[in-house]
Design a protein around this motif. Structure first.
Motif, PDB file in Angstrom:
ATOM      1  N   ALA A 440      67.090 -23.398  40.662  1.00  0.00           N
ATOM      2  CA  ALA A 440      67.924 -23.665  39.487  1.00  0.00           C
ATOM      3  C   ALA A 440      67.407 -24.872  38.708  1.00  0.00           C
ATOM      4  O   ALA A 440      67.308 -24.844  37.473  1.00  0.00           O
ATOM      5  CB  ALA A 440      69.369 -23.897  39.922  1.00  0.00           C
ATOM      6  N   ILE A 441      67.062 -25.942  39.423  1.00  0.00           N
ATOM      7  CA  ILE A 441      66.596 -27.167  38.766  1.00  0.00           C
ATOM      8  C   ILE A 441      65.215 -26.959  38.139  1.00  0.00           C
ATOM      9  O   ILE A 441      64.979 -27.329  36.984  1.00  0.00           O
ATOM     10  CB  ILE A 441      66.562 -28.328  39.778  1.00  0.00           C
ATOM     11  N   VAL A 442      64.306 -26.356  38.898  1.00  0.00           N
ATOM     12  CA  VAL A 442      62.935 -26.141  38.406  1.00  0.00           C
ATOM     13  C   VAL A 442      62.939 -25.257  37.169  1.00  0.00           C
ATOM     14  O   VAL A 442      62.185 -25.486  36.216  1.00  0.00           O
ATOM     15  CB  VAL A 442      62.054 -25.525  39.517  1.00  0.00           C
ATOM     16  N   SER A 443      63.801 -24.251  37.150  1.00  0.00           N
ATOM     17  CA  SER A 443      63.877 -23.348  36.004  1.00  0.00           C
ATOM     18  C   SER A 443      64.167 -24.109  34.711  1.00  0.00           C
ATOM     19  O   SER A 443      63.518 -23.897  33.682  1.00  0.00           O
ATOM     20  CB  SER A 443      64.954 -22.291  36.239  1.00  0.00           C
ATOM     21  N   VAL A 444      65.146 -25.020  34.766  1.00  0.00           N
ATOM     22  CA  VAL A 444      65.519 -25.796  33.578  1.00  0.00           C
ATOM     23  C   VAL A 444      64.398 -26.742  33.180  1.00  0.00           C
ATOM     24  O   VAL A 444      64.015 -26.819  32.000  1.00  0.00           O
ATOM     25  CB  VAL A 444      66.822 -26.578  33.829  1.00  0.00           C
ATOM     26  N   VAL A 445      63.843 -27.464  34.151  1.00  0.00           N
ATOM     27  CA  VAL A 445      62.795 -28.452  33.863  1.00  0.00           C
ATOM     28  C   VAL A 445      61.558 -27.772  33.287  1.00  0.00           C
ATOM     29  O   VAL A 445      60.997 -28.208  32.270  1.00  0.00           O
ATOM     30  CB  VAL A 445      62.443 -29.242  35.137  1.00  0.00           C
ATOM     31  N   VAL A 446      61.121 -26.700  33.924  1.00  0.00           N
ATOM     32  CA  VAL A 446      59.904 -26.000  33.476  1.00  0.00           C
ATOM     33  C   VAL A 446      60.128 -25.351  32.111  1.00  0.00           C
ATOM     34  O   VAL A 446      59.263 -25.417  31.231  1.00  0.00           O
ATOM     35  CB  VAL A 446      59.483 -24.951  34.520  1.00  0.00           C
ATOM     36  N   SER A 447      61.289 -24.737  31.908  1.00  0.00           N
ATOM     37  CA  SER A 447      61.574 -24.102  30.613  1.00  0.00           C
ATOM     38  C   SER A 447      61.571 -25.128  29.490  1.00  0.00           C
ATOM     39  O   SER A 447      61.047 -24.870  28.399  1.00  0.00           O
ATOM     40  CB  SER A 447      62.923 -23.386  30.661  1.00  0.00           C
ATOM     41  N   LEU A 448      62.157 -26.290  29.750  1.00  0.00           N
ATOM     42  CA  LEU A 448      62.179 -27.351  28.748  1.00  0.00           C
ATOM     43  C   LEU A 448      60.765 -27.854  28.470  1.00  0.00           C
ATOM     44  O   LEU A 448      60.385 -28.071  27.309  1.00  0.00           O
ATOM     45  CB  LEU A 448      63.068 -28.498  29.221  1.00  0.00           C
ATOM     46  N   ALA A 449      59.975 -28.033  29.520  1.00  0.00           N
ATOM     47  CA  ALA A 449      58.590 -28.487  29.344  1.00  0.00           C
ATOM     48  C   ALA A 449      57.783 -27.479  28.544  1.00  0.00           C
ATOM     49  O   ALA A 449      57.001 -27.845  27.645  1.00  0.00           O
ATOM     50  CB  ALA A 449      57.950 -28.722  30.713  1.00  0.00           C
ATOM     51  N   PHE A 450      57.955 -26.201  28.861  1.00  0.00           N
ATOM     52  CA  PHE A 450      57.235 -25.159  28.122  1.00  0.00           C
ATOM     53  C   PHE A 450      57.638 -25.152  26.645  1.00  0.00           C
ATOM     54  O   PHE A 450      56.792 -24.964  25.762  1.00  0.00           O
ATOM     55  CB  PHE A 450      57.516 -23.788  28.739  1.00  0.00           C
ATOM     56  N   LYS A 451      58.938 -25.340  26.390  1.00  0.00           N
ATOM     57  CA  LYS A 451      59.404 -25.338  24.995  1.00  0.00           C
ATOM     58  C   LYS A 451      58.809 -26.507  24.204  1.00  0.00           C
ATOM     59  O   LYS A 451      58.464 -26.374  23.029  1.00  0.00           O
ATOM     60  CB  LYS A 451      60.930 -25.391  24.941  1.00  0.00           C
ATOM     61  N   LEU A 452      58.665 -27.666  24.876  1.00  0.00           N
ATOM     62  CA  LEU A 452      58.159 -28.858  24.192  1.00  0.00           C
ATOM     63  C   LEU A 452      56.643 -28.840  24.025  1.00  0.00           C
ATOM     64  O   LEU A 452      56.122 -29.296  23.004  1.00  0.00           O
ATOM     65  CB  LEU A 452      58.587 -30.113  24.975  1.00  0.00           C
ATOM     66  N   TRP A 453      55.922 -28.306  25.038  1.00  0.00           N
ATOM     67  CA  TRP A 453      54.467 -28.446  25.026  1.00  0.00           C
ATOM     68  C   TRP A 453      53.692 -27.133  24.976  1.00  0.00           C
ATOM     69  O   TRP A 453      52.476 -27.136  24.847  1.00  0.00           O
ATOM     70  CB  TRP A 453      54.030 -29.248  26.253  1.00  0.00           C
ATOM     71  N   LEU A 454      54.386 -26.004  25.065  1.00  0.00           N
ATOM     72  CA  LEU A 454      53.701 -24.712  24.937  1.00  0.00           C
ATOM     73  C   LEU A 454      54.353 -23.908  23.811  1.00  0.00           C
ATOM     74  O   LEU A 454      54.715 -22.750  23.979  1.00  0.00           O
ATOM     75  CB  LEU A 454      53.775 -23.935  26.248  1.00  0.00           C
ATOM     76  N   THR A 455      54.481 -24.564  22.680  1.00  0.00           N
ATOM     77  CA  THR A 455      55.177 -23.934  21.553  1.00  0.00           C
ATOM     78  C   THR A 455      54.442 -22.719  21.014  1.00  0.00           C
ATOM     79  O   THR A 455      55.041 -21.876  20.343  1.00  0.00           O
ATOM     80  CB  THR A 455      55.363 -24.953  20.414  1.00  0.00           C
ATOM     81  N   GLN A 456      53.128 -22.615  21.291  1.00  0.00           N
ATOM     82  CA  GLN A 456      52.356 -21.478  20.798  1.00  0.00           C
ATOM     83  C   GLN A 456      52.543 -20.235  21.665  1.00  0.00           C
ATOM     84  O   GLN A 456      52.103 -19.139  21.303  1.00  0.00           O
ATOM     85  CB  GLN A 456      50.864 -21.838  20.722  1.00  0.00           C
ATOM     86  N   VAL A 457      53.209 -20.402  22.827  1.00  0.00           N
ATOM     87  CA  VAL A 457      53.452 -19.277  23.733  1.00  0.00           C
ATOM     88  C   VAL A 457      54.802 -18.651  23.394  1.00  0.00           C
ATOM     89  O   VAL A 457      55.808 -19.354  23.289  1.00  0.00           O
ATOM     90  CB  VAL A 457      53.447 -19.744  25.207  1.00  0.00           C
ATOM     91  N   PRO A 458      54.847 -17.322  23.207  1.00  0.00           N
ATOM     92  CA  PRO A 458      56.119 -16.665  22.878  1.00  0.00           C
ATOM     93  C   PRO A 458      57.201 -16.950  23.910  1.00  0.00           C
ATOM     94  O   PRO A 458      56.931 -17.106  25.100  1.00  0.00           O
ATOM     95  CB  PRO A 458      55.740 -15.171  22.863  1.00  0.00           C
ATOM     96  N   PHE A 459      58.431 -16.976  23.435  1.00  0.00           N
ATOM     97  CA  PHE A 459      59.582 -17.324  24.271  1.00  0.00           C
ATOM     98  C   PHE A 459      59.687 -16.430  25.503  1.00  0.00           C
ATOM     99  O   PHE A 459      59.917 -16.909  26.621  1.00  0.00           O
ATOM    100  CB  PHE A 459      60.858 -17.235  23.425  1.00  0.00           C
ATOM    101  N   LEU A 460      59.515 -15.114  25.330  1.00  0.00           N
ATOM    102  CA  LEU A 460      59.632 -14.205  26.468  1.00  0.00           C
ATOM    103  C   LEU A 460      58.546 -14.472  27.509  1.00  0.00           C
ATOM    104  O   LEU A 460      58.787 -14.359  28.715  1.00  0.00           O
ATOM    105  CB  LEU A 460      59.570 -12.745  25.994  1.00  0.00           C
ATOM    106  N   ASP A 461      57.351 -14.822  27.048  1.00  0.00           N
ATOM    107  CA  ASP A 461      56.274 -15.149  27.993  1.00  0.00           C
ATOM    108  C   ASP A 461      56.577 -16.447  28.734  1.00  0.00           C
ATOM    109  O   ASP A 461      56.271 -16.585  29.921  1.00  0.00           O
ATOM    110  CB  ASP A 461      54.939 -15.266  27.254  1.00  0.00           C
ATOM    111  N   ARG A 462      57.199 -17.411  28.041  1.00  0.00           N
ATOM    112  CA  ARG A 462      57.580 -18.655  28.700  1.00  0.00           C
ATOM    113  C   ARG A 462      58.616 -18.396  29.796  1.00  0.00           C
ATOM    114  O   ARG A 462      58.588 -19.019  30.859  1.00  0.00           O
ATOM    115  CB  ARG A 462      58.130 -19.667  27.687  1.00  0.00           C
TER     116      ARG A 462
END
Length: 522
Positions: A440-462
């Motif tokens: 549960a914790i990793v999901s939130v942290v990783v999703s937030l990190a991906f949103k901030l630093w992998l903006t070029q990756v589509p949301f579904l792929d993230r």
């Protein structure tokens, strides 16, 4: 737009009929007092046809109808993947998940987590779901539903929210899930009739009166780009629907998390008379999901040719409603209201169920809480949740340009972790409570990190990547603890996952239909 007198009569008749029928089905036999099982799970008596209709009614709300029609206008049939992949997810859930849920005799999904992991996991997810349902799901349906009514009928948003909340409470607060589920049959019928009316009239308009088939042929010939199911990487909407990974990637995370572990969806199956009824109802819902794009997406593509200069794509559905004559306009408007109030009542009922059974009862487990007290608390929780949603709706969503997309992405932070928790809980006996909390914790942290630093990756792929990272974290912690099979593990050998011939035939039919759709419009 303004409602004609006939339209007002139709809408009023719908509202009165809804409340009347809910009151009738909510009556208890003489001498029987409604208990928690009656209120939260309809006495575990729902037949398959009520389950199937209620699953769809809980899922479809007005902003989704208008949003998907707008996506049909802007993107095309590719947006139908959200509906069609859901059909497959439903069948898998019906075959492999629901038998375990019903055998565990649970009221809520957090309750399953305690039976599989421990109380910490249950209470954490209970508070999480209550918070998300009130401040995200309930608030968004109420606010965007009122906005929809304002656009279509010119009713001020404040009055729209008050009307929707009052109507939802009027037919669901006393009767609980039974009132919600049985009236959902009416809601779905009105939704389908209204949707078909918009589809038929828009296609007939395209063909200049030559009929629906001619209109659909005209649509295929003059807007072929709108029938690409798999978007190329240079498509403007690729970030929303990233090509082939829609069929093999993160969309499945959202589907299984939503349809398999979402309380206001799974509650219908938990309330079934038996496993066979639950599975038949799920099969019905799968067939209805195949049908939905033809009443919410195809009209959007038709609007692309009928009104090509709309400044906002979400105005497509209101624009098409102008084609409807008086009376039929009222019926379609009633269909929008039906979509909103069915979702509102489903969410408030699930909030009350989780709050009462997972938070209130477990907090006061040392005190003898009566069945009457549980039902009373459930009603209070439903009422308070709607009041909170009305108070915070405008402050939370009023300044967002794309509220619905924002909400989808917000819930997507948690979906990968929730899917890991339940999949491992159901099918991996070694998974521990610590691994569930970590997921549960990793999901939130990783999703937030991906949103901030992998903006070029589509949301579904993230989402897909976040699921993999969360799963790896859960596996690593479980192996580190090396405790063997968890004492509360689900013993799969105790379950018979064999399904009836009818369910198997239905599943095959759904798969073949989807193969035909994707083959035709690849």
């Amino acid at each position: 737009m303004n409602l004609a007198t006939l339209d007002v009569v139709v809408v009023a008749a719908y509202c009165i009929g809804l409340v009347t029928i809910a009151s009738l089905v909510s009556r208890e036999k003489k001498g029987h007092e409604k208990d928690s099982q009656d209120y939260f799970l309809a006495g575990r008596s729902l037949p398959w046809w009520a389950i199937g209709a209620s699953l769809i009614a809980a899922n479809i709300s007005a902003e989704q109808i208008i949003g998907m029609t707008g996506s049909g206008y802007a993107i095309g049939l590719a947006i139908a993947s959200y509906e069609w992949t859901a059909a497959i997810a439903l069948l898998v859930i019906g075959k492999y998940f629901v038998p375990i849920y019903l055998e565990k005799n649970i009221y809520t999904m957090p309750e399953f987590l305690e039976k599989r992991y421990d109380h910490r996991v249950r209470i954490l997810l209970a508070f999480f779901w209550v918070g998300v349902y009130i401040f995200v799901n309930l608030t968004s349906v109420l606010y965007l539903g009122a906005l929809t009514i304002e656009i279509v009928a010119g009713v001020d948003m404040l009055y729209g929210m008050l009307f929707l909340a009052a109507l939802s409470l009027a037919y669901s607060l006393y009767g609980g899930l039974k009132a919600v589920a049985f009236t959902d049959i009416i809601q779905v019928a009105i939704l389908i009739v209204g949707g078909i009316a918009v589809t038929f009239l828009s296609l007939d308009k395209l063909s200049e009166g030559a009929g629906v088939i001619a209109g659909f042929t005209y649509l295929l010939d003059n807007a072929p780009q709108k029938f690409d199911m798999i978007l190329a990487s240079d498509h403007p909407s690729y970030m929303d629907l990233p090509g082939i990974s829609v069929l093999v990637g993160g969309l499945w995370i959202a589907q299984f998390s939503y349809w398999g572990f979402n309380q206001y969806i799974t509650q219908r199956a938990l309330a079934a008379k038996n496993l066979r009824e639950a599975q038949k109802g799920i099969a019905l819902a799968a067939f209805l999901k195949l049908f939905m794009p033809f009443i919410v997406v195809i009209p959007g593509i038709a609007a692309f040719l009928l009104a090509p200069n709309l400044d906002v794509s979400d105005k497509a559905y209101p624009e098409l409603m102008k084609l409807l004559p008086a009376g039929l306009f009222g019926l379609t408007f009633a269909a929008l209201i039906a979509a909103i109030v069915s979702s509102l009542s489903s969410m408030t009922n699930s909030i009350s169920t989780i709050f009462t059974m997972d938070i209130y009862r477990s907090t006061f487990q040392h005190v003898a809480v009566s069945e009457k007290g549980l039902v009373r608390m459930g009603r209070c929780a439903a009422l308070v949740s709607l009041i909170i949603a009305m108070l915070v709706a405008r402050p939370l969503l009023g300044n967002l340009d794309q509220a619905f997309q924002y909400i989808q992405e917000f819930t997507g932070f948690f979906s990968p972790g929730i899917l890991v928790i339940f999949l491992f809980g159901l099918f991996w006996g070694k998974a521990t409570a610590h691994s569930a909390l970590a997921a549960a914790i990793v999901s939130v942290v990783v999703s937030l990190a991906f949103k901030l630093w992998l903006t070029q990756v589509p949301f579904l792929d993230r989402m897909g990547l976040a699921f993999l990272v969360s799963a790896i974290a859960a596996i690593a912690i479980t192996l580190y603890e090396h405790k063997g099979d968890h004492p509360k593990a689900v013993r799969l050998e105790d379950f018979n996952f064999k399904t009836s011939a009818g369910f198997n035939i239905s599943s095959l039919a759904v798969v073949l239909i989807l193969v035909a759709f994707y083959s035709a419009w690849w």
